[in-house]
Design a protein around this motif. Structure first.
Motif, mmCIF file in Angstrom:
data_model
loop_
_atom_site.group_PDB
_atom_site.id
_atom_site.type_symbol
_atom_site.label_atom_id
_atom_site.label_comp_id
_atom_site.label_asym_id
_atom_site.label_seq_id
_atom_site.Cartn_x
_atom_site.Cartn_y
_atom_site.Cartn_z
ATOM 1 N N GLN A 651 0.863 -1.170 0.000
ATOM 2 C CA GLN A 651 0.000 0.000 0.000
ATOM 3 C C GLN A 651 0.910 1.235 0.000
ATOM 4 O O GLN A 651 1.604 1.499 0.992
ATOM 5 C CB GLN A 651 -0.936 -0.044 1.211
ATOM 6 C CG GLN A 651 -1.772 -1.344 1.197
ATOM 7 C CD GLN A 651 -2.598 -1.571 2.458
ATOM 8 O OE1 GLN A 651 -3.551 -0.854 2.711
ATOM 9 N NE2 GLN A 651 -2.226 -2.571 3.232
ATOM 10 N N PRO A 652 0.952 1.982 -1.123
ATOM 11 C CA PRO A 652 1.930 3.054 -1.272
ATOM 12 C C PRO A 652 1.842 4.102 -0.154
ATOM 13 O O PRO A 652 0.751 4.523 0.230
ATOM 14 C CB PRO A 652 1.574 3.678 -2.624
ATOM 15 C CG PRO A 652 0.898 2.582 -3.377
ATOM 16 C CD PRO A 652 0.150 1.799 -2.352
ATOM 17 N N GLY A 654 2.806 7.055 -0.346
ATOM 18 C CA GLY A 654 2.471 8.358 -0.897
ATOM 19 C C GLY A 654 0.970 8.611 -0.990
ATOM 20 O O GLY A 654 0.537 9.745 -1.191
ATOM 21 N N ASP A 655 0.204 7.551 -0.849
ATOM 22 C CA ASP A 655 -1.245 7.668 -0.971
ATOM 23 C C ASP A 655 -1.835 8.047 0.393
ATOM 24 O O ASP A 655 -1.698 7.325 1.379
ATOM 25 C CB ASP A 655 -1.796 6.324 -1.451
ATOM 26 C CG ASP A 655 -3.298 6.383 -1.716
ATOM 27 O OD1 ASP A 655 -4.013 7.061 -0.959
ATOM 28 O OD2 ASP A 655 -3.733 5.729 -2.680
ATOM 29 N N LYS A 657 -4.737 8.066 1.614
ATOM 30 C CA LYS A 657 -5.698 7.147 2.247
ATOM 31 C C LYS A 657 -4.976 6.022 3.004
ATOM 32 O O LYS A 657 -5.343 5.659 4.111
ATOM 33 C CB LYS A 657 -6.607 6.533 1.170
ATOM 34 C CG LYS A 657 -7.972 7.212 1.122
ATOM 35 C CD LYS A 657 -9.030 6.295 0.506
ATOM 36 C CE LYS A 657 -8.548 5.734 -0.783
ATOM 37 N NZ LYS A 657 -9.520 5.458 -1.797
ATOM 38 N N ASN A 658 -3.919 5.528 2.375
ATOM 39 C CA ASN A 658 -3.139 4.471 3.030
ATOM 40 C C ASN A 658 -2.488 5.002 4.303
ATOM 41 O O ASN A 658 -2.445 4.342 5.330
ATOM 42 C CB ASN A 658 -2.040 3.955 2.105
ATOM 43 C CG ASN A 658 -2.613 3.265 0.881
ATOM 44 O OD1 ASN A 658 -3.715 2.731 0.941
ATOM 45 N ND2 ASN A 658 -1.889 3.326 -0.213
ATOM 46 N N ARG A 659 -1.964 6.218 4.150
ATOM 47 C CA ARG A 659 -1.259 6.801 5.293
ATOM 48 C C ARG A 659 -2.223 6.952 6.476
ATOM 49 O O ARG A 659 -1.895 6.605 7.606
ATOM 50 C CB ARG A 659 -0.629 8.133 4.902
ATOM 51 C CG ARG A 659 0.429 8.589 5.887
ATOM 52 C CD ARG A 659 1.284 9.699 5.337
ATOM 53 N NE ARG A 659 0.520 10.865 4.952
ATOM 54 C CZ ARG A 659 0.299 11.262 3.709
ATOM 55 N NH1 ARG A 659 0.789 10.564 2.690
ATOM 56 N NH2 ARG A 659 -0.406 12.336 3.453
#
Lengths: 982, 543
Positions: A651-652, A654-655, A657-659
């Protein structure tokens, strides 16, 4: 015969119905009727040579039940008086030739023949044979035992043997057959051999190693290795399968640690092999606190097979050099620098060091004085304090961590969590960067997932298997046995490699390409597929995108002739290979570091992906993309997020939502910026941009390219914590060394190359004060202000799997003894998903993407000063930087020192004697090592394994990176070869 | 076939097979070393050490033993003791029992020279004799089975049947069944039935194999047939091929039969010239080819499945049966395997017709049969006699017992048959009659043993032959034959008492019941029947 057809017969007055073609022995077994046998086992093709399994089927003579198919209406007696009498006689015959008491007997190995002797009452109360056909006194023993003969003599002239021994002689008894101790791992006692041919089938059919056969004839027959060579001088690869299947004490594993004595009470722990990505199921046998043996365990992964490392290479964990107490660098050893001679000297011109003795493991006397013992509290406090200081003074970006692909998923998960939460940076990476980073980059880009699309064993269902850039028999030996087996059963192998790897012997096509020309070769193959209409139009239109761009480039620039000019494979052979691929109903592709470790590694992998996409070879049985993963848990460590640009399950970071997801889960704000990769971290350390590091179970000093730079980088660090089981070359630069647990000393999950998640179980307690790695990570996190508290790794796995959708539903409990493939929709009963992407790819469009790749040359080409191309890699017996394998008695005995493999033509051209010392130099350094004549290496090329600290291959390698995968070009740099005395 | 042929070629070219040569071959052929080792250590024809200037092979088996072989071999050894360039090696039966004690130099038989002709042997060893041996003269020149008066008439049946566009399968099966022909290799299986079985198989390709590997001590009749009637063997193979639907025939020939190989090659050449062999057999539009495969040596290869293993370039170890070769033969394909004599008789019956055949027998039996007669007879040789001829009549044709001695015993069917006492002399030589008498017709090798011979020693010699020729594949044969020989030698030496021989019937029964092939099943027969009929010959026996 259709499988539905059945046969009904009577066995010992019981009616039994079995599928047509079933043997009587198997039918009896199904009916739980025990028919004794010596030459057969369910793992083997039956041969019917021991005759112990004879049964009465009402014919003129008895029938061997292991080879006789059931017939309708057959009446079988398995244990009539007549049958038992004959079995007793056969047992008596065989026992009469057994050695009375020799070394094999003290191996503690059970002997099936002896058991039969007891069954038939052939021993007296003292364990002596009642009558052995040999109790009569012999006359002059003129052909008696040759004293000191412990290895098989070279095969003698048949005629001489006949007249001297059997036929001409009316000599009383033959000399005892010899014993052969020449193999470092297996003891052979020909006198104890009953010629059951189990080892023959184990070697030639199960492992497809083709070493053992019968030699001689009649009573003089015995098993022989190659041309009846001593085992240790044969082409035996020491997999030990022969000894594992031997029913007597003819082939016995030599003790690795303690001998196993009859009557020893052993503990047995079912676990997984610590070495490669195949992830073989094993059982460890433990006597007290010492592992005394390992056996392959029946599992879908390895069907009980093992290789030399798995079977004999686990004693590193019991090595006296294990670290047992935390260490802190003494103040007088600042400023920091290398401590041992080899680590110091590998930078200097090797000519200064020509007379050094052959290498080996580090001499602790050279390195230990630089450190003092400390308590865990002191060591961890110091580490936490210094890391916090650096973070708070310079900013989190100056810290970095290298986790390990040898540690468990749980440990990898905790390590990246520590770096992201307590270090507050994404500068976390591990050796996947050095192996399949480019493959993963290409796979993510084109099909949206970095893991294999199918398991390796499905090669059994493939019409064609392409193996490229992989010396599979050395690096994934047990997976190779499945590939070889498939080849014997009709799968056409296409082997593409710069070296003539072992699998080439099994191949329909072997293309020996010039180093660094993979893209040109595959572009040529794809050109032919398109030009000759051998592509899967339907798959291309339904499942893929961007085909036209690829097609246009290939047709314009990569005719077979154009490709041949670059890669050196004749145009017609390129065509033949393309046609074999194009006409196959299914193809699976295996690749290794030969593809990935290039500055064009991502392009190389893109080509393989395009090849599969245009022929529709993804998502069906017998098809797939399978980058063979190296470390036992490199798949899992990547899945767990030990990668700077992604959280667990890719899960990147940089995204946003993931963070947010992970910030919620972990309760702290996270750095939105992707971190640095392995080689980038080393470069940053060199320039002072990285100042503090935590390295767990990795040894970048030997594993990373361009050692001179790595040395400077490590020395340049303001603070370095190394957590390992031995004092590695990297640890020589440490401020604090934390004694860790070996694989055998902890429980955790490991994900193999197939995506199979398996539980490795604790076998031993860590030595001294050494601690389980996951506990050390938690302790350090707590001291850095981020408490991590878990009761067990099971709990860690629960947290990880809740954040990683691919692992959803998996628990230590439901993984059981054979593990499960991720993703697993139904963990309660299912084994997980074997074949991925049958309908769509996990890309935004759902389609697989073709990426056209023009061929680019390697970063550093040979020239007049450095005319050879250097290739680096591994050998069968050693593992990466040798930390483990060079401390295994068996493995280091078989392959004790560094060498460079050179084509014999180049050796003679340069007037270099095989086995003499040579210098290999690149623009970055020089190493001195032995030259080995090796015809599998093409002229103009050299191969150096990178395991050996005394001649570290990475002194020479180029640290230029692939722009996408950030993987260095380990497989190609320009070097010079010279005599060391010249 | 390819690998063994290549090894044979290298053996002939260099005289031996060095490790280096084998390694090169392994690499060229992409064959594992263990496979080559398995072959070169199994087949007697291959040497792994450089050969001496002269390698003399002397037969140590049955008929040569009766002819005084052991003493003559010892004398020969004495004469050449210390001469490193001469190697004297005892070998198994050379198929020259009519020139006993037989010897060969570099695998080329010396017959008609025998070891008794010391001067002749000496000359040949010295290499001074350049006279090519002419072979043993046949006991007869003209054979009744041969339907053809001249060479131009050869292959008449195939040409006639083809021109008539006949259904060759039913014709041949009809005559074979009508004549009641049985396999002459030893087992006596009905020949027509075997052919039908192969013809019935749907799988292709199919193969027809002529088993010309007779190697059992006392047996050499096929040699005479190959020498004098090769055209009948070739014609029968062609007929069989057309009948069962095979296109490939193979003559599996023992390597000591070099002279016979020439005769067969000549017959094959004639057949090609006459258009009965090749892509269009006698204008039938069908294809049939025959090639010769020379065995690299070993009695066991006469066992049909061992023979098949050899043709597949494996160690000649008999297969577990079923499946039988008729269904699952060479390379797993249906394969018809017949003995040389069976084929020759079949061709004769096809030409002459069933009625003629039935009229040929004696004592109420029908047909003709070839016998190898050796041992203590005046005129050893191959005799073609009416089927059903008695043992006595056959021995009379061979001149009776030599030197006017009395007969002590008979082996009517070669080394593996049971001894018969003289009171069975009037037994007709028929499969069932001989079985009734307590022995077997086997391969039709009649060995006469004169009074004065110790049968315990002779039986030990025969059991030793089977021990030597055991392939070693299965336990009962490999170990049982060795333990049997050890015990017999111990008794002969006085190291074991005669009472200990009591184990032999049980051992023999286990070998008979559990061995994979006939060799192990019969290996102890000679000693068991000897002990039954001639107990007084056992050393130390209570009188």
């Amino acid at each position: 015969m259709p499988p539905t057809e059945t046969v009904t017969l009577t066995i010992d007055d019981r009616e039994v119905t079995v599928p047509a073609g079933t043997t009587i022995w198997d039918a009896a077994r199904q009916a739980e009727i025990d028919v004794p046998v010596l030459c057969h086992s369910p793992r083997l093709r039956p041969v019917g040579v021991c005759r112990m399994c004879v049964v009465d089927v009402g014919e003129r003579v008895l029938a061997a039940s292991c080879v006789r198919p059931c017939q309708p209406g057959m009446k079988v007696q398995t244990a009539s008086t007549k049958v038992e009498q004959h079995r007793a006689m056969l047992t008596r015959l065989l026992l009469s030739d057994m050695p009375s008491e020799r070394d094999g007997a003290s191996s503690g190995k059970a002997c099936d023949l002896e058991a039969l002797g007891h069954r038939y009452g052939l021993f007296d109360n003292h364990g002596q044979l009642r009558d052995d056909f040999t109790a009569r006194p012999a006359a002059a023993l003129d052909v008696s035992t040759t004293p000191g003969l412990s290895v098989s003599p070279p095969s003698p002239n048949k005629g001489v043997v006949e007249s001297a021994a059997v036929q001409g002689s009316h000599a009383p008894r033959l000399p005892e057959r010899p014993r052969d101790f020449s193999s470092p791992v297996i003891a052979v006692d020909h006198q104890a051999c009953i010629l059951c041919d189990r080892c023959v089938r184990a070697c030639d059919e199960i492992q497809s190693n083709d070493v053992i056969g019968r030699t001689g004839k009649g009573y003089l027959s015995r098993i022989g290795f190659d041309l009846n060579s001593p085992m240790g001088e044969s082409t035996c690869v020491s997999c030990g399968e022969c000894a594992a299947v031997c029913p007597t004490r003819a082939l016995v594993h030599k003790p690795v640690t303690l001998p196993v004595l009859a009557g020893d009470e052993l503990r047995h722990v079912d676990s997984v092999c610590p070495y490669c990505g195949v992830g073989c199921a094993v059982t460890f046998h433990v006597n007290g606190d010492t592992v005394v043996g390992v056996d392959g365990r029946e599992s879908v992964v390895n069907h009980s097979r093992l290789c030399v490392k798995g079977r004999y290479g686990w004693d590193y964990a019991l090595h006296p050099q294990r670290l047992t107490t935390p260490l802190i660098r003494r103040s007088e050893y600042y400023p920091k620098g290398a401590l041992s001679r080899q680590v110091q000297s590998s930078a200097r011109d090797a000519s200064a060091d020509k007379r050094r003795k052959p290498g080996g493991i580090v001499d602790y006397a050279e390195v230990l004085p630089a450190f003092r013992e400390a308590t865990w509290d002191e060591a961890l406090s110091l580490a936490a304090r210094r890391l916090i200081e650096l973070r708070d003074f310079h900013g989190p970006g100056v810290l970095a961590g290298f986790g390990s692909a040898k540690c468990s998923n749980e440990e990898a998960y905790l390590f990246q969590k520590l770096v992201r939460t307590a270090f507050r940076t994404n500068n976390v990476d591990h050796c996947t960067r050095l192996c399949h980073a480019s493959s993963v980059a290409a796979l993510m880009e084109t099909i949206g997932s970095g893991a294999v699309t199918n398991v390796f064993a499905d090669v059994a269902r493939s019409d064609v298997a392409l193996i490229t850039g992989s010396s599979t028999t050395q690096n994934h030996p047990v997976a190779a046995t499945f590939i070889k087996e498939a080849a014997r059963k009709g799968t056409k192998l296409i082997v593409v490699d710069v070296r003539r790897v072992d699998l080439a012997d099994f191949a329909t096509h072997f293309a020996q390409i010039r180093p660094g020309t993979d893209v040109a070769f595959y572009n040529g193959v794809m050109h032919v597929l398109i030009a000759e209409g051998l592509v899967d139009r339907q798959f291309i239109s339904r499942r893929t995108e961007n085909f036209e761009a690829l097609s246009a480039m290939l047709l314009a620039q990569y005719s077979p002739e154009q490709a041949a000019a670059i890669c050196g494979v004749p145009a017609d052979e390129i065509r033949a290979i393309a046609r074999t691929i194009g006409r196959a109903g299914s193809m699976i592709v295996f690749w290794g570091m030969g593809i990935s470790q290039h500055t064009t590694g991502t392009d190389n992998a893109r080509c393989l992906i395009s090849l599969c996409l245009m022929t529709g070879n993804v998502g069906r049985p017998g098809t797939g993309l399978h980058p063979l993963r190296g470390q036992n848990n490199v798949q899992g460590a990547s899945d767990s997020g030990l990668i700077p640009m992604v959280y667990p399950d890719y899960q990147p970071v940089g995204d946003a939502k993931n963070r947010e997801k992970f910030e919620r889960a972990w309760g702290v704000p996270l750095d939105p910026k992707p971190g640095l990769t392995v080689v980038e971290i080393a470069h940053a350390a060199l320039h002072g941009d990285i100042k503090g590091m935590y390295i767990l179970g990795e040894n970048p000093f030997l594993s990373d390219p361009n050692t001179a730079k790595v040395r400077q980088a490590l020395a340049n660090l303001e603070f370095l914590v190394v957590q390992d089981i031995f004092l590695t070359e990297t640890a020589e630069f440490a401020d604090v060394i934390l004694p860790a647990s070996s694989y055998l000393e902890k429980t955790g999950t490991y994900t193999n190359t197939d995506r199979r998640v398996q539980v490795g179980r604790k076998v031993l307690d860590p030595p001294g004060e050494a601690r389980e790695d996951w506990k050390i990570i938690c302790d350090l996190a707590g001291r850095m202000g981020y408490p991590m508290e878990y009761a067990s790794t099971e709990e860690v796995f629960k947290e990880f799997s809740s954040l990683a959708p691919s692992y959803a539903g998996l628990t230590h409990g439901n993984l059981g003894l054979s593990g499960k493939l991720w993703p697993c929709a139904d963990p309660a009963t299912g084994d997980g998903t074997q074949i991925l992407f049958g309908d769509r790819f996990p890309t935004p469009s759902g389609r697989g993407k073709f990426v056209p790749c023009p061929w680019l040359p390697a970063d550093e080409l040979p020239d007049e000063a450095f005319p050879f191309v250097l290739n680096t890699g591994r050998v069968l017996e050693h593992w990466h930087t040798g930390t483990m394998t060079r401390r295994s008695h068996a493995l280091s005995t078989i392959e004790p020192e560094a060498f460079v493999a050179v084509n014999p033509a180049d050796l003679s051209r340069l007037q270099i004697e095989p086995e003499s010392l040579v210098c290999v130099s690149s623009r970055r350094g020089t190493i001195t090592l032995k030259a080995r004549a090796d015809r599998t290496v093409e002229t103009g090329s050299l191969f150096v394994p990178f395991h050996f600290r005394e001649a570290a291959a990475n002194v020479l390698t180029n640290d230029a990176l692939d722009p996408f995968g950030k993987i260095p070009e380990f497989k190609f740099c320009a070097v010079r070869l010279e005599r060391a005395d010249g | 076939m390819e690998l063994l042929r290549e090894l044979t070629r290298l053996q002939h070219e260099h005289g031996w097979l060095s490790d280096e040569r084998l390694r090169t071959l392994a690499e060229e052929r992409n064959v594992p070393l263990y496979r080559l080792e398995g072959l070169v250590s199994f087949y007697t024809h291959f040497r792994r050490t450089p050969p001496p200037r002269v390698a003399v092979q002397v037969c140590r088996d049955l008929s040569c033993c009766l002819a005084g072989g052991p003493a003559l071999i010892a004398e020969l050894r004495d004469e050449f003791r210390g001469q490193d360039d001469v190697e004297i090696c005892e070998v198994s039966c050379l198929g020259r029992c009519d020139a006993a004690p037989a010897a060969a130099i570099d695998d080329k038989p010396l017959a008609p020279i025998t070891l008794k002709d010391r001067a002749g042997v000496r000359q040949r060893i010295a290499g001074r004799s350049t006279i090519a041996a002419t072979g043993t003269p046949a006991a007869q020149e003209r054979f009744r089975v041969d339907p053809y008066a001249t060479e131009n008439d050869h292959f008449g049946t195939i040409r006639k049947w083809a021109s008539e566009d006949a259904d060759i399968f039913s014709r041949i099966i009809d005559v074979l069944k009508g004549a009641g022909l049985r396999g002459m290799g030893g087992a006596g299986f009905p020949t027509g039935k075997k052919g039908e079985m192969v013809a019935r198989q749907a799988a292709t390709p199919k193969y027809v194999i002529c088993n010309a590997d007779e190697s059992e001590p006392g047996t050499f009749k096929d040699r005479a047939i190959l020498q004098h009637l090769p055209h009948l063997v070739v014609e029968a193979m062609i007929l069989a091929g057309l009948a069962v639907g095979a296109e490939q025939g193979i003559v599996f020939l023992r390597h000591e039969y070099g002279r016979e190989q020439i005769a067969v090659e000549r017959a094959l050449g004639r057949a090609r010239e006459m258009g009965v062999l090749g892509s269009n057999v006698a204008g039938s539009g069908k294809r049939f080819e025959i090639e010769i495969f020379v065995s690299p040596g070993g009695y066991i290869l006469g066992e049909e499945t061992a023979l098949l293993e050899a043709l597949e370039d494996k160690r000649g170890e008999p297969r577990n049966k079923p499946p039988y070769p008729g269904e699952h033969g060479l390379w797993g394909c249906p394969t018809l395997i017949n003995n040389v004599e069976t084929l020759a008789l079949g061709a004769s019956i096809a030409a002459h017709g069933v009625d003629w055949w039935k009229a040929q027998g004696a004592n109420g039996y029908s047909g003709l049969k070839f016998f190898s007669v050796s041992g203590d007879v005046a005129r050893p040789g191959v005799y073609e006699v009416p089927y059903g001829t008695t043992i006595r009549e056959l021995l009379d044709r061979a001149g009776g017992i030599r030197d006017g001695k009395a007969l002590k015993a008979i082996l009517p069917g070669g080394a593996s048959s049971n001894f018969l006492p003289p009171d069975k002399l009037d037994t007709p030589l028929d499969f069932d009659a001989v079985k009734e008498a307590g022995s077997m017709l086997g391969s039709g090798a009649v060995v006469a043993i004169a009074e004065g011979t110790n049968l315990f020693a002779l039986a030990t010699n025969i059991v030793t032959f089977f021990r030597n020729e055991s392939c070693g594949k299965c336990v009962p044969c490999r170990v049982g034959s060795q333990k049997g020989v050890e015990l017999l030698e111990a008794v002969a030496r006085g190291a074991a008492s005669a009472e200990e021989l009591a184990i032999l019937p049980a051992l023999g029964e286990t070998m008979a019941q559990t061995s994979i092939c006939g060799l192990g099943q019969v290996a102890l027969n000679p000693i068991l029947s000897m002990m039954q009929h001639f107990p007084d010959d056992v050393p130390g026996a209570r009188r």
